[in-house]
Design a protein around this motif. Structure first.
Motif, mmCIF file in Angstrom:
data_model
loop_
_atom_site.group_PDB
_atom_site.id
_atom_site.type_symbol
_atom_site.label_atom_id
_atom_site.label_comp_id
_atom_site.label_asym_id
_atom_site.label_seq_id
_atom_site.Cartn_x
_atom_site.Cartn_y
_atom_site.Cartn_z
ATOM 1 N N GLN A 288 10.709 80.889 53.873
ATOM 2 C CA GLN A 288 10.771 80.673 55.322
ATOM 3 C C GLN A 288 11.425 81.852 56.038
ATOM 4 O O GLN A 288 11.077 82.164 57.162
ATOM 5 C CB GLN A 288 11.528 79.374 55.613
ATOM 6 N N HIS A 289 12.372 82.499 55.364
ATOM 7 C CA HIS A 289 13.088 83.602 56.005
ATOM 8 C C HIS A 289 12.503 84.963 55.646
ATOM 9 O O HIS A 289 13.086 85.994 55.951
ATOM 10 C CB HIS A 289 14.579 83.521 55.665
ATOM 11 N N ASN A 290 11.339 84.927 55.004
ATOM 12 C CA ASN A 290 10.621 86.164 54.699
ATOM 13 C C ASN A 290 11.441 87.117 53.828
ATOM 14 O O ASN A 290 11.391 88.337 54.008
ATOM 15 C CB ASN A 290 10.204 86.861 56.005
ATOM 16 N N VAL A 291 12.203 86.544 52.925
ATOM 17 C CA VAL A 291 12.982 87.345 51.969
ATOM 18 C C VAL A 291 12.409 87.050 50.585
ATOM 19 O O VAL A 291 12.418 85.904 50.136
ATOM 20 C CB VAL A 291 14.481 86.965 52.009
ATOM 21 N N LEU A 292 11.859 88.060 49.933
ATOM 22 C CA LEU A 292 11.221 87.840 48.637
ATOM 23 C C LEU A 292 12.256 87.752 47.515
ATOM 24 O O LEU A 292 13.136 88.594 47.424
ATOM 25 C CB LEU A 292 10.234 88.986 48.338
ATOM 26 N N ASN A 293 12.129 86.718 46.707
ATOM 27 C CA ASN A 293 12.983 86.584 45.530
ATOM 28 C C ASN A 293 12.049 86.358 44.333
ATOM 29 O O ASN A 293 11.768 85.225 43.944
ATOM 30 C CB ASN A 293 13.969 85.425 45.705
ATOM 31 N N ARG A 294 11.568 87.469 43.789
ATOM 32 C CA ARG A 294 10.564 87.406 42.717
ATOM 33 C C ARG A 294 11.136 86.794 41.434
ATOM 34 O O ARG A 294 10.418 86.178 40.666
ATOM 35 C CB ARG A 294 10.051 88.822 42.406
ATOM 36 N N ASP A 295 12.426 86.990 41.244
ATOM 37 C CA ASP A 295 13.072 86.460 40.043
ATOM 38 C C ASP A 295 13.046 84.925 40.054
ATOM 39 O O ASP A 295 12.644 84.286 39.083
ATOM 40 C CB ASP A 295 14.508 86.995 39.988
ATOM 41 N N LEU A 296 13.435 84.364 41.182
ATOM 42 C CA LEU A 296 13.414 82.898 41.325
ATOM 43 C C LEU A 296 11.979 82.373 41.262
ATOM 44 O O LEU A 296 11.698 81.346 40.632
ATOM 45 C CB LEU A 296 14.076 82.505 42.661
ATOM 46 N N LEU A 297 11.068 83.096 41.898
ATOM 47 C CA LEU A 297 9.657 82.695 41.867
ATOM 48 C C LEU A 297 9.136 82.629 40.437
ATOM 49 O O LEU A 297 8.502 81.641 40.027
ATOM 50 C CB LEU A 297 8.809 83.680 42.689
ATOM 51 N N LYS A 298 9.435 83.666 39.674
ATOM 52 C CA LYS A 298 8.960 83.733 38.288
ATOM 53 C C LYS A 298 9.490 82.554 37.473
ATOM 54 O O LYS A 298 8.763 81.927 36.701
ATOM 55 C CB LYS A 298 9.426 85.064 37.676
ATOM 56 N N LYS A 299 10.760 82.244 37.688
ATOM 57 C CA LYS A 299 11.351 81.107 36.976
ATOM 58 C C LYS A 299 10.629 79.811 37.325
ATOM 59 O O LYS A 299 10.334 78.991 36.459
ATOM 60 C CB LYS A 299 12.830 80.968 37.341
ATOM 61 N N LEU A 300 10.331 79.620 38.610
ATOM 62 C CA LEU A 300 9.705 78.361 39.032
ATOM 63 C C LEU A 300 8.241 78.278 38.604
ATOM 64 O O LEU A 300 7.707 77.185 38.405
ATOM 65 C CB LEU A 300 9.870 78.165 40.539
ATOM 66 N N LEU A 301 7.602 79.429 38.445
ATOM 67 C CA LEU A 301 6.215 79.426 37.942
ATOM 68 C C LEU A 301 6.173 78.913 36.502
ATOM 69 O O LEU A 301 5.131 78.478 36.020
ATOM 70 C CB LEU A 301 5.607 80.836 38.016
#
Ligand SMILES: [Cu+2]
Length: 220
Positions: A44-57
């Motif tokens: 929502q705040h347009n801040v990319l957190n690829r590490d967290l994304l990868k974990k949730l994938l």
């Protein structure tokens, strides 16, 4: 579709989110929805957190993997929404509301409720069925007439504490509040309508949503 937050607000919200997320473990299925809440704050705040994304994938929870895939699409394509959800997903997402209840739903990937207003009789008992088919978390807060502009920022200022309180601020103009509903969750909210007729505000207070996601409860 993105609400306008100042850089200072974003920095504070992201810092609080980062701190809050430290207490959860991606391998625990019961932690998945908390981590997802965090991911949606970043989105929502347009801040990319690829590490967290990868974990949730790679989450053990199917709904968390699905939601993470939606976020991945947005980040890979620089979009605020990945377009309509698959049709079967929308059809399946239709539990029956309780009889006699006023129905209020979120709209998938539109950052809004499906009605702009609903009407209740002054002083009468109200059954409001709130359902969230969207992938991101949403709540429903009903406040006094004209209170959205004050309740929204108060929720935004809660910091990490907001996650523990469904982003409902302690604010004297809040009348009714739902839980924070994740994808496909529903809640039946029962309350007594205000005795004073008027146009009461309702809004979602998840960080970054309130400027777009709001409406009016008409009491007459
Ligand atoms: Cu929302």
């Amino acid at each position: 579709m993105r609400s306008e937050l100042s850089g200072r607000e974003t920095t504070a919200v992201i810092a609080a989110t980062e701190k809050w997320l430290e207490s959860f473990d991606i391998r625990k299925p019961e932690d998945a929805h908390h981590l997802l809440e965090g991911l949606w704050v970043y989105q929502q705040h347009n801040v990319l957190n690829r590490d967290l994304l990868k974990k949730l994938l790679n989450s053990p929870e199917a709904h968390a993997r699905l939601a993470a895939q939606r976020v991945q699409y947005m980040w890979d394509h620089n979009k605020s929404a990945p377009g309509p959800a698959p049709v079967d997903e929308q059809v399946n997402a239709a539990p029956t509301p309780p009889e006699g209840a006023i129905v209020l739903r979120t709209v998938i990937e539109k950052m809004k409720y499906d009605v702009e207003s609903f009407t209740v009789a002054a002083g009468s008992p109200v059954k409001l069925w709130f359902y969230n088919p969207d992938y991101m978390p949403h709540n429903l807060v009903i406040g006094q007439p004209g209170s959205a502009e004050s309740i929204g920022p108060a929720a935004e200022a809660m910091g990490a504490d907001g996650f523990n309180k469904a982003f409902v601020p302690e604010h004297d103009q809040v009348l009714v509040a739902s839980k924070l509903l994740m994808h496909k969750e529903a809640e039946l909210i029962e309350f007594t309508a205000p005795t004073k007729p008027g146009k009461y505000d309702f809004l979602c207070t998840f960080p970054g949503h309130w400027k777009l996601m709001r409406g009016t409860m008409i009491v007459e």
